[in-house]
Design a protein around this motif. Sequence first.
Motif, short mmCIF file in Angstrom:
data_model
loop_
_atom_site.label_atom_id
_atom_site.label_comp_id
_atom_site.label_asym_id
_atom_site.label_seq_id
_atom_site.Cartn_x
_atom_site.Cartn_y
_atom_site.Cartn_z
N TYR A 53 0.82 -1.21 0.00
CA TYR A 53 0.00 0.00 0.00
C TYR A 53 0.86 1.27 0.00
CZ TYR A 53 -3.83 -3.13 0.88
OH TYR A 53 -4.76 -4.14 0.76
N ARG A 54 2.19 1.10 -0.07
CA ARG A 54 3.09 2.25 -0.07
C ARG A 54 2.94 3.09 -1.32
NH1 ARG A 54 7.89 2.96 -2.38
NH2 ARG A 54 8.13 0.77 -2.90
N LYS A 55 2.75 2.42 -2.43
CA LYS A 55 2.69 3.11 -3.73
C LYS A 55 1.71 2.35 -4.62
CE LYS A 55 5.83 3.69 -7.61
NZ LYS A 55 7.21 3.52 -8.04
N ARG A 56 0.85 3.06 -5.30
CA ARG A 56 -0.17 2.43 -6.14
C ARG A 56 0.45 1.96 -7.45
NH1 ARG A 56 -5.88 3.55 -6.37
NH2 ARG A 56 -5.64 3.41 -4.14
N THR A 57 0.22 0.70 -7.78
CA THR A 57 0.60 0.16 -9.08
C THR A 57 -0.51 0.54 -10.05
OG1 THR A 57 1.69 -1.72 -8.00
CG2 THR A 57 1.13 -1.98 -10.33
N GLU A 58 -0.14 1.01 -11.22
CA GLU A 58 -1.14 1.42 -12.20
C GLU A 58 -2.05 0.23 -12.53
OE1 GLU A 58 -1.39 3.18 -16.73
OE2 GLU A 58 0.40 3.58 -15.54
N LEU A 59 -3.36 0.52 -12.54
CA LEU A 59 -4.33 -0.53 -12.79
C LEU A 59 -4.46 -0.82 -14.29
CD1 LEU A 59 -7.11 0.67 -10.34
CD2 LEU A 59 -5.74 -1.41 -10.11
N GLU A 60 -4.34 -2.09 -14.64
CA GLU A 60 -4.53 -2.50 -16.03
C GLU A 60 -5.98 -2.26 -16.44
OE1 GLU A 60 -1.24 -5.09 -14.29
OE2 GLU A 60 -3.14 -4.29 -13.61
N LEU A 61 -6.22 -2.19 -17.75
CA LEU A 61 -7.57 -1.94 -18.26
C LEU A 61 -8.57 -2.99 -17.78
CD1 LEU A 61 -6.92 -0.74 -21.92
CD2 LEU A 61 -7.71 0.62 -19.99
N ASP A 62 -8.16 -4.25 -17.75
CA ASP A 62 -9.07 -5.31 -17.30
C ASP A 62 -9.47 -5.11 -15.83
OD1 ASP A 62 -9.14 -6.47 -19.77
OD2 ASP A 62 -7.96 -8.23 -19.24
N LEU A 63 -8.55 -4.62 -15.01
CA LEU A 63 -8.88 -4.37 -13.61
C LEU A 63 -9.79 -3.15 -13.48
CD1 LEU A 63 -5.58 -5.15 -11.68
CD2 LEU A 63 -7.56 -6.62 -12.07
N GLN A 64 -9.57 -2.14 -14.28
CA GLN A 64 -10.45 -0.97 -14.28
C GLN A 64 -11.87 -1.39 -14.66
OE1 GLN A 64 -8.79 2.29 -16.61
NE2 GLN A 64 -6.74 1.79 -15.88
N PHE A 65 -11.97 -2.24 -15.66
CA PHE A 65 -13.26 -2.77 -16.10
C PHE A 65 -13.93 -3.55 -14.96
CE2 PHE A 65 -15.39 -6.59 -17.86
CZ PHE A 65 -16.40 -5.99 -18.59
N ALA A 66 -13.17 -4.40 -14.28
CA ALA A 66 -13.71 -5.21 -13.17
C ALA A 66 -14.20 -4.31 -12.04
CB ALA A 66 -12.65 -6.19 -12.67
N ILE A 67 -13.46 -3.27 -11.73
CA ILE A 67 -13.86 -2.33 -10.67
C ILE A 67 -15.20 -1.69 -11.02
CG2 ILE A 67 -13.30 -0.11 -9.59
CD1 ILE A 67 -10.29 -1.05 -9.79
N GLU A 68 -15.34 -1.25 -12.26
CA GLU A 68 -16.60 -0.64 -12.70
C GLU A 68 -17.76 -1.63 -12.55
OE1 GLU A 68 -16.18 0.82 -16.70
OE2 GLU A 68 -14.45 2.04 -16.16
#
Length: 192
Positions: A53-68
Motif C-alpha cells: 500500500y506504499r505506492k499504487r501500481t497502475e491498474l490495467e484496463l481489465d482491472l479498471q473494467f472489473a472495478i466498474e
Amino acid sequence: MMNILIINGHPDKESFNNALADAYYQGAKCIQDSVEIINVRELDFNPNLQFGYRKRTELELDLQFAIEKIKAADHLVWIFPIWWAGMPAILKGFIDRIFLPGIMFDIEEGKLLPKKLLKGKTARLIITSDSPRWYYYLYLKSPVINQLKKGILAFCGVKPTKLTYIAPIKNSTQNFRKKWLEKVFNLGKSLK
C-alpha cells in the motif's frame, strides 16, 4: 431490477466451478436481464501487489473494467475452489489489486474503521472443496470464508454474504454434480 455480477475465481475453464458459474448465470437470466460474469483467469493483469500500500501500481484496463462492474453490481456472486484452506492465487491477486483504499473503501483520518464504499451490496460465496464442511469449520476454522466474508467484503460494506459450500468434489459422482448444478441454478433464479 438488480445488477448481478458473478466472479469466477477458478483458473481452469474446464472446472466444475465454471459449470457452477454458468448454472447461476442461466438461473439469474430467467428473471433478470443484468447478469454478467467475470472469469478472473481471462483478465490480463499482474496479480502481485508489488509495492503493497506504499505506492499504487497502475491498474490495467481489465482491472479498471472489473472495478466498474463491481461498483455497478447490487449482488456479487463469488465462485471458487478451496485450495490449501485458501483461494486460488489468481483470485487472491485480483482482490489484492482492486480492493484498495479510494476504490472499495476509504481511510478517514481520526477514525478506526474505514468508510465502506460498497455499502448496499449483497453477496453469495459458492465454494467447492474436497474437505467436508465440518472439517473445514471445526478443524481449520473456515479461514478463506472469514477472510472474504468479513475481512474483505464486510470491511468494504458488502452484507449480508451468504454461503454455499459444495463438498467433496474429488471423486464426486455425476449425480452429485448434477444436483448441485440444479441447486445453484435455482439460487440464481431466486437471486440468492
